[in-house]
Structures are given as C-alpha cells and as structure tokens.
Design an enzyme around this catalytic site. Structure first.
Site, PDB file in Angstrom:
ATOM      1  N   TYR A   4      21.058  15.230   2.390  1.00 46.09           N
ATOM      2  CA  TYR A   4      19.993  16.186   2.684  1.00 46.09           C
ATOM      3  C   TYR A   4      19.544  16.935   1.432  1.00 46.09           C
ATOM      4  O   TYR A   4      18.425  17.404   1.353  1.00 46.09           O
ATOM      5  CB  TYR A   4      20.479  17.235   3.701  1.00 46.09           C
ATOM      6  CG  TYR A   4      20.253  16.861   5.149  1.00 46.09           C
ATOM      7  CD1 TYR A   4      20.918  15.786   5.720  1.00 46.09           C
ATOM      8  CD2 TYR A   4      19.384  17.591   5.945  1.00 46.09           C
ATOM      9  CE1 TYR A   4      20.723  15.451   7.046  1.00 46.09           C
ATOM     10  CE2 TYR A   4      19.185  17.271   7.281  1.00 46.09           C
ATOM     11  CZ  TYR A   4      19.849  16.197   7.820  1.00 46.09           C
ATOM     12  OH  TYR A   4      19.647  15.879   9.133  1.00 46.09           O
ATOM     13  N   LYS A  19      32.602   7.169   6.250  1.00 47.51           N
ATOM     14  CA  LYS A  19      32.359   5.734   6.045  1.00 47.51           C
ATOM     15  C   LYS A  19      33.084   5.363   4.760  1.00 47.51           C
ATOM     16  O   LYS A  19      32.480   4.899   3.781  1.00 47.51           O
ATOM     17  CB  LYS A  19      30.836   5.487   5.965  1.00 47.51           C
ATOM     18  CG  LYS A  19      30.422   4.029   5.984  1.00 47.51           C
ATOM     19  CD  LYS A  19      30.549   3.356   7.335  1.00 47.51           C
ATOM     20  CE  LYS A  19      30.233   1.877   7.234  1.00 47.51           C
ATOM     21  NZ  LYS A  19      30.510   1.146   8.502  1.00 47.51           N
ATOM     22  N   ASP A  78      30.698   4.524  12.492  1.00 48.93           N
ATOM     23  CA  ASP A  78      30.205   3.570  13.503  1.00 48.93           C
ATOM     24  C   ASP A  78      31.129   3.553  14.716  1.00 48.93           C
ATOM     25  O   ASP A  78      30.695   3.544  15.863  1.00 48.93           O
ATOM     26  CB  ASP A  78      29.996   2.170  12.907  1.00 48.93           C
ATOM     27  CG  ASP A  78      31.105   1.715  11.989  1.00 48.93           C
ATOM     28  OD1 ASP A  78      32.055   2.496  11.751  1.00 48.93           O
ATOM     29  OD2 ASP A  78      31.051   0.571  11.507  1.00 48.93           O
ATOM     30  N   ASP A 121      24.523  15.350  11.886  1.00 50.97           N
ATOM     31  CA  ASP A 121      23.210  15.483  12.518  1.00 50.97           C
ATOM     32  C   ASP A 121      23.088  14.452  13.638  1.00 50.97           C
ATOM     33  O   ASP A 121      22.720  14.767  14.776  1.00 50.97           O
ATOM     34  CB  ASP A 121      22.113  15.265  11.470  1.00 50.97           C
ATOM     35  CG  ASP A 121      20.726  15.341  12.075  1.00 50.97           C
ATOM     36  OD1 ASP A 121      20.493  16.269  12.869  1.00 50.97           O
ATOM     37  OD2 ASP A 121      19.885  14.476  11.779  1.00 50.97           O
ATOM     38  N   ASP A 128      23.467  14.944  18.144  1.00 45.94           N
ATOM     39  CA  ASP A 128      22.413  14.588  19.108  1.00 45.94           C
ATOM     40  C   ASP A 128      22.993  13.610  20.133  1.00 45.94           C
ATOM     41  O   ASP A 128      22.734  13.722  21.326  1.00 45.94           O
ATOM     42  CB  ASP A 128      21.205  13.939  18.413  1.00 45.94           C
ATOM     43  CG  ASP A 128      20.078  14.936  18.163  1.00 45.94           C
ATOM     44  OD1 ASP A 128      20.387  16.117  17.909  1.00 45.94           O
ATOM     45  OD2 ASP A 128      18.905  14.529  18.223  1.00 45.94           O
TER      46      ASP A 128
HETATM   47  C1  IPM Z   1      19.136  19.856  13.203  1.00 43.63           C
HETATM   48  C2  IPM Z   1      17.734  19.357  12.921  1.00 43.63           C
HETATM   49  C3  IPM Z   1      17.443  19.534  11.434  1.00 43.63           C
HETATM   50  C4  IPM Z   1      18.440  18.690  10.657  1.00 43.63           C
HETATM   51  C5  IPM Z   1      15.992  19.195  11.025  1.00 43.63           C
HETATM   52  C6  IPM Z   1      14.992  20.008  11.808  1.00 43.63           C
HETATM   53  C7  IPM Z   1      15.785  19.341   9.548  1.00 43.63           C
HETATM   54  O1  IPM Z   1      17.594  18.026  13.320  1.00 43.63           O
HETATM   55  O2  IPM Z   1      19.377  21.055  13.000  1.00 43.63           O
HETATM   56  O3  IPM Z   1      19.983  19.075  13.621  1.00 43.63           O
HETATM   57  O4  IPM Z   1      18.217  17.483  10.457  1.00 43.63           O
HETATM   58  O5  IPM Z   1      19.454  19.234  10.235  1.00 43.63           O
HETATM   59 MN    MN Z   2      19.344  17.186  14.278  1.00 42.11          MN
END
Ligand code: IPM
Ligand code: MN
Length: 349
Positions: free
Chosen positions: A142, A188, A220, A244, A248
């Site tokens: 990042y 990884k 993975d 990240d 999700d």
């Molecule tokens: C999160 C979001 C952010 C990230 C984006 C909005 C930059 O997806 O907080 O998980 O990738 O960290």
């Molecule tokens: Mn995110």
C-alpha cells in the site's frame, strides 16, 4: 470524562451511518455523565468536491488534536472507473492512516446467533466462530514505491521493517493473551521475502510469549480455512494487503458486512470505522446498516477511553435489538430504516 471526538462521515452512506453512532454516543454521555465534544471534518470524495484535496490540512489537524476519530466511509463511483485520475478519495484515508501512524487495524469477526441463517455458510460451520484479524495498516504494498518504467511496465513494491512487524505483532500477542492464546501468522513465505522477514520476526518474538500458541499459514490456505473451518482461528496476524482481502472474506460469513466494526490503533490517536465501504447504491436512501458504525463507537469507548461498562451497554443494546428481530434489510425480513435502527438501539441503552 471529557473527550474530543473528530467526526469524519466521508462519502456514500458514511454520513447516514455515522449519524446513528453519534445518537448512540450522545445517549451514553447523558446516561453515564460524560461529555463528548464532536467536531466534523471533510475527507474523501466529498472533500475533493469542496477543497480539491481528499484530506484537507484542517481535517488532519483536527484529527491530531482529538482524543479519537469516528469515521464513516470513503469512495465514489465517479473515481472508480477512471484509473488516470491523480487525485482519488482513497488517498485521504491512506494519508490519514500514515500521518497518524495507525499501525494496527483490529477487525473482530463474530457471528450473532440470531443471524446465522443469513450466512452463506452452513450453521454447523458457524458454531464457535469468534476471531480477530490484526491487519498491519501502514506498510507493505500500500505504501511502497510504485510507478511506470520507461518501456511502459508498471510496478508496486512491498517493504517491511523488523520494527514495523514487531510493533503490530506485539499487539496481536497481547490481544491473544486476553483471548484463546493462539496467534496465526498469515503470509506467503514460500514466495515473498517480506513474508520470510515476518516469519523470522514473529518466531523470535514468540519466545517472549510462551503461553501463546503460534501457527503459520499461507494466505491461499488461510482464505480456504476461513470458509472451511472459521472456528479454528483466534487471532490472525497479517500484513496490509492480505488483511484487506481476508477481512472482506471473513465479513461475509457473519451474514452481513454491515455488522462489522473496526479500530485502527495509533501511537496517540486511534480511528474507528465500520469495515463496509461507501455503498454508493444505497447513498441517501436511509437503508444502510448502521450497526458496524455503532459497534465501532463502542470499540472507541473501550479502547481509547477505557469506558468498558459504557461500551458493553452499547453492545448489549445491539444484541437485544437483533434478538428482538430488528434490523435493516440486510439482516431482517421486516426491515427498519437506518435511522429507525439507530433510534431502537438508543432506546435499548
Ligand atoms: C479498507 C478499505 C481501504 C483499504 C480502501 C478504501 C483504501 O478497503 O479499509 O479495507 O484498502 O484499506
Ligand atoms: Mn478493504
């Protein structure tokens, strides 16, 4: 207690869900006799529209001088499909994380009994699911060097320092001590040099925590195990990008991403935000789930202010509302609106 809270509603449904968390915090301040001073500021696409900057200096200064930050969401579709744009809403959040040194992002994954049927996973797989992902937040790909070469190729680089790893790893070990005493480092290391540094460093640090069981898992495989056997995890520690993606994924098993809070811990100030994004389709419709933001406010009371009892009062009210069948359309068959859920939770505190 008297505290100054910076409020950054941001984009999309951010303002709607943040409004509900503010109502809840106001109720807590009256009930428990605290004084919270709220100050709003711009960030993201809405800040670009008004100031041309995704993180105006005024916002950064307000955050630096506040005791904690409540954040909504960032992002707008008008930027998503145009990769040539130089100024983007997400830069606001990334710069804020970096400037405040928000090194540890805590994302708890918890399944509410009542919502098990909303999960795409079988109920038997959901039994005993209760883990926390600690995502390193200010390093890795990042923030590495990126660009284009003379012949038009593109590159993104990932760098980690030993100190950067130790700081966030310590946080994970300390947290595991208060939980089930198990840390899984996700990496990884069969391919990446940064992952090998993570492994070496965590192995070394683990010697100072003999009471904690440490386990290493490739990303993975971890992505697979989160679906196959999510109850096997306690604390997952991982680098920025893996964290990240995994969070999700993990959010889906709980039934709705709208339920999940997060805390980004800094050296001085910390930031609290729901893990869902700006959800542009629902913007302005008063339908988004505010619970992730309300639970983020509870995390703020607990982690930044040490107000455990008050945080618990919010969590209990949320649980009660859910058990009584109240919820927005993602979690309830008789859905209430965003503001109605906010009011319901306020009334249950
Ligand atoms: C999160 C979001 C952010 C990230 C984006 C909005 C930059 O997806 O907080 O998980 O990738 O960290
Ligand atoms: Mn995110």
């Amino acid at each position: 207690m008297r505290k100054k809270i910076a409020v950054l509603p941001g984009d999309g449904v951010g303002p709607e869900v943040v409004e509900q968390a503010l109502k809840v915090l106001k109720k807590v301040s009256t009930k428990f006799h605290h004084e919270f001073l709220f100050k709003n500021a711009l960030i993201g696409a809405s800040a670009i529209d008004k100031t041309r900057s995704p993180l105006p200096d005024e916002t950064l200064n307000l955050c630096k001088s506040s005791d904690a930050i409540l954040f909504g969401a960032i992002g707008d579709p008008k930027y998503d499909n145009n990769p040539t744009l130089k100024v983007r809403p997400e830069q606001g959040l990334l710069k804020l994380r970096k400037s405040l040194g928000l090194y540890a992002n805590i994302r708890p994954i918890r399944v509410f009994e009542k919502l098990k049927a909303k999960s795409p996973l079988k109920e038997t797989i959901l039994d005993g699911v209760d883990f926390v992902v600690i995502r390193e937040l200010i390093g890795g790909i990042y923030f590495g060097e990126r660009g284009r070469t003379e012949n038009g190729d593109a590159f993104d680089t990932s760098t980690y320092s030993k100190e950067g790893i130790i700081r966030v790893a310590k946080f994970a070990f300390e947290l595991a001590r208060k939980r089930n005493k198990q840390v899984t480092l996700v990496d990884k290391a069969n391919v990446l040099e940064t992952s090998r540094l993570w492994r070496e460093t965590v192995e070394e640090l683990a010697k100072k925590y003999p009471d904690i069981t440490v386990e290493f898992m490739f990303i993975d495989n971890a992505a697979m195990q989160i679906i196959k056997k999510p109850s096997s995890f306690d604390v997952i520690l991982t680098e920025n990008m893996f964290g990240d993606i995994l969070t999700d994924e993990a959010s889906v098993i709980t039934g709705s991403i709208g339920m999940l809070p997060s805390a980004s811990i800094g050296e001085k100030t910390s930031l609290y935000e729901p893990i869902h994004g700006s959800y542009p389709k629902a913007k302005g419709t008063n339908t988004a789930n505010p619970i992730g933001t309300i639970l983020s406010a509870a995390m703020m009371l607990d982690l930044s202010f040490g107000l455990t009892k008050e945080a618990k009062a919010i969590e209990n009210a949320v649980e009660k509302a859910i058990n009584q069948g109240y919820g927005t359309k993602d979690i309830s068959d008789n859905p209430l609106s965003t503001s109605e859920i906010g009011d319901k939770i306020v009334s249950l505190i």
